[in-house]
Design an enzyme around this catalytic site. Structure first.
Site, PDB file in Angstrom:
ATOM      1  N   ASP A   1       9.293   8.782  -8.975  1.00 12.96           N
ATOM      2  CA  ASP A   1       9.237   8.120  -7.666  1.00 12.96           C
ATOM      3  C   ASP A   1      10.067   6.835  -7.679  1.00 12.96           C
ATOM      4  O   ASP A   1       9.627   5.786  -7.198  1.00 12.96           O
ATOM      5  CB  ASP A   1       7.784   7.812  -7.292  1.00 12.96           C
ATOM      6  CG  ASP A   1       7.614   7.560  -5.782  1.00 12.96           C
ATOM      7  OD1 ASP A   1       8.490   7.982  -4.998  1.00 12.96           O
ATOM      8  OD2 ASP A   1       6.592   6.949  -5.397  1.00 12.96           O
TER       9      ASP A   1
ATOM     10  N   GLY B   1       0.693   5.828  -1.086  1.00 12.25           N
ATOM     11  CA  GLY B   1      -0.179   6.982  -1.120  1.00 12.25           C
ATOM     12  C   GLY B   1      -1.117   6.999  -2.310  1.00 12.25           C
ATOM     13  O   GLY B   1      -2.179   7.629  -2.269  1.00 12.25           O
TER      14      GLY B   1
ATOM     15  N   GLU C   1       0.851  -1.193   0.000  1.00 14.60           N
ATOM     16  CA  GLU C   1       0.000   0.000   0.000  1.00 14.60           C
ATOM     17  C   GLU C   1       0.883   1.239   0.000  1.00 14.60           C
ATOM     18  O   GLU C   1       1.928   1.286   0.647  1.00 14.60           O
ATOM     19  CB  GLU C   1      -0.899   0.011   1.234  1.00 14.60           C
ATOM     20  CG  GLU C   1      -1.843   1.195   1.306  1.00 14.60           C
ATOM     21  CD  GLU C   1      -2.836   1.077   2.442  1.00 14.60           C
ATOM     22  OE1 GLU C   1      -3.680   1.977   2.588  1.00 14.60           O
ATOM     23  OE2 GLU C   1      -2.770   0.066   3.190  1.00 14.60           O
TER      24      GLU C   1
END
Length: 496
Positions: A145, A28, A26
């Site tokens: 990212d 954001g 999990e």
């Protein structure tokens, strides 16, 4: 929609035609679950928007942007997307399921064991990430990212870049309008200085993040640290990265400036393209020739492990033919050493596709099968030879490497095995096998064999022949183990 921490299908047997198995992770921008596609019978990863953002329009747009970004990419080191589905209640991405875990898990395991990752393994992974990024950047997609938890692995240990939830498409349009100008996006420990300042992040930002990942893989710690986010960002903006050699003494001298250049705070002083970084990593991989420890060799062998190929009758023929050659049972055999040059102690070998001389269709299956035979024979030897690493045949194929120099430049191999198959009169075939120094394209050893129908009982002789070319000494236990693992082949062989 479900609320709280309940999974989105709470109270349901699954979603659409997917059976949910377990939660994988999990972040954001999504919650990921392993699932089984009932229609196709395959495992997949389903990525849902977290419940607390599922109704936020800008998050939905970004979710759709991620799907478009991944679907535009087709590269062996980027995770594949199968589709985006909307059941009315839930929107989710259907992604490739990667069972090899992620880089964060591998780093944590190494920290627990108190030992760093092997240098050559870091080089291999970093090169694969750089190649994947170069592909994305050519398609005007900036990941934004890059971090260990977004670097996943296949079952065979190949790298796949995942999670394009913060990706920026740099050709304008709707995707660009949701990139939150002025806001720092990314993970503080791995973001670039320009990301930390809320500036536009181009491909050089991904290169900086990869530099941070390489630094952590080599040293076990990130270059910029702090007790809180503000402290991390201050170091990121104002404190130079520590010297790699000050933390790890066995880092190759040629690698340190490569990582330092990737970590330049000024984007103009950094690598301008991921492809340039990849080129330097290949060079370092080719130049570095450390003496591996037993642990490093075992780890690298595991990383290079691949699936056993599916053998056709043609491959069986090739195996038996090569075995007959090695056993010396074929008449008119012409062989001998062409050179007495020393071969590197640490052997990183790529077996290149054998050439079908004259394009004879009857020989094509034999050429392809013989390539697989030699590659698999060497792979079986890895566990017994501390200084032997075989580039997976899948890597050779996916990179389209055909020449010895490219084997060194693209795959980091210092030796290449090449060969050719040529039909003679009747059923006779001539097979030429060469051992080549990939740095200089110099032929080191060569064997020429003229053979008729092969002897199917001598296939384990292939290993002995190749080992002799490479100056590998086979201990009795290794020879016995290889014979015990002799590849099962169909009893029938095609006739030329």
């Amino acid at each position: 929609m479900s609320s709280g921490t309940d999974p989105p299908w709470a109270g349901q047997p699954g979603i659409s035609h997917y059976e949910i198995a377990r939660k994988l992770g999990e972040g954001g921008m999504g919650v990921v679950y392993q699932a089984r596609d009932r229609d196709l019978g395959r495992l997949v990863a389903l990525k849902f928007l977290p419940p607390h953002v599922a109704n936020a329009p800008e998050k939905v747009v970004r979710f759709q942007q991620e799907a478009r970004a991944i679907s535009a990419l087709n590269h062996p080191h980027i995770a594949t997307i199968y589709g985006m589905e909307d059941t009315g209640d839930y929107k989710f991405l259907v992604l490739e399921y990667l069972p090899g875990g992620n880089l964060r898990q591998k780093l944590e395991a190494r920290r627990s064991a108190g030992s760093p990752l092997p240098i050559r393994q870091v080089l291999r992974w970093a090169l694969q990430i750089a190649e994947g990024l170069a592909h994305a950047h050519r398609h005007r997609i900036v990941h934004r990212d890059i971090k260990p938890s977004n670097i996943l692995f296949t079952e065979e240990g190949e790298v796949k870049i995942a999670d394009f939830g913060l990706a920026r498409i740099t050709e304008g349009g709707e995707a660009d309008r949701v990139t939150d100008p002025g806001r720092a996006l990314g993970t503080p420990l791995y973001m670039s200085p320009e990301q930390a300042q809320g500036k536009d992040a181009d491909e050089r930002s991904d290169i900086f993040s990869l530099g941070v990942v390489m630094f952590e893989c080599l040293t076990g710690e990130t270059p910029f640290r702090g007790a809180h986010t503000a402290g991390i960002l201050h170091e990121l903006l104002y404190t130079p990265a520590p010297a790699l050699s000050a933390i790890r003494r066995d880092v190759p001298r040629a690698l340190e400036p490569v990582v330092a250049k990737a970590l330049e705070k000024d984007p103009g002083a950094r690598y301008q393209r991921a492809g340039d970084l990849a080129s330097d990593l290949r060079r370092v991989a080719g130049e570095s020739d450390p003496s591996p420890s037993q642990e490093e060799t075992a780890t690298e062998a595991q990383a290079f492990r691949r699936r056993r190929p599916r053998w056709l009758a043609a491959a069986a023929l090739a195996c038996a033919l090569a075995a007959a050659v090695m056993a010396g049972r074929i008449p008119q055999r012409v062989s001998g050493w062409l050179h007495t040059r020393n071969i590197a102690a640490v052997k990183r070998i790529a077996v290149l596709p054998f050439t079908n001389i004259g394009g004879d269709r009857a020989n094509q299956a034999l050429a392809e099968g013989l390539t697989e035979v030699v590659s698999n024979a060497l792979t079986r030897l890895e566990q017994f030879q501390g200084a032997l690493v075989v580039v997976p045949a899948s890597d050779v194929r996916s990179e389209g490497v055909l020449g010895a120099r490219d084997a060194g430049r693209v795959l980091g191999a210092n030796l290449a095995i090449t060969g050719s198959v040529d039909r003679l009169a009747g059923s006779r075939v001539q097979v030429l096998i060469n051992l080549v120094d990939s740095r200089t394209a110099t032929q080191l050893r060569s064997e020429t064999i003229r053979a008729g129908f092969p002897d199917p009982t001598a296939q384990d002789e292939v290993v002995e022949k190749v080992a002799r070319m490479l100056q590998l000494a086979l201990a009795p236990a290794a020879a016995q183990r290889i014979k015990a693992r002799k590849t099962a082949v169909p009893p029938a062989y095609p006739v030329f």
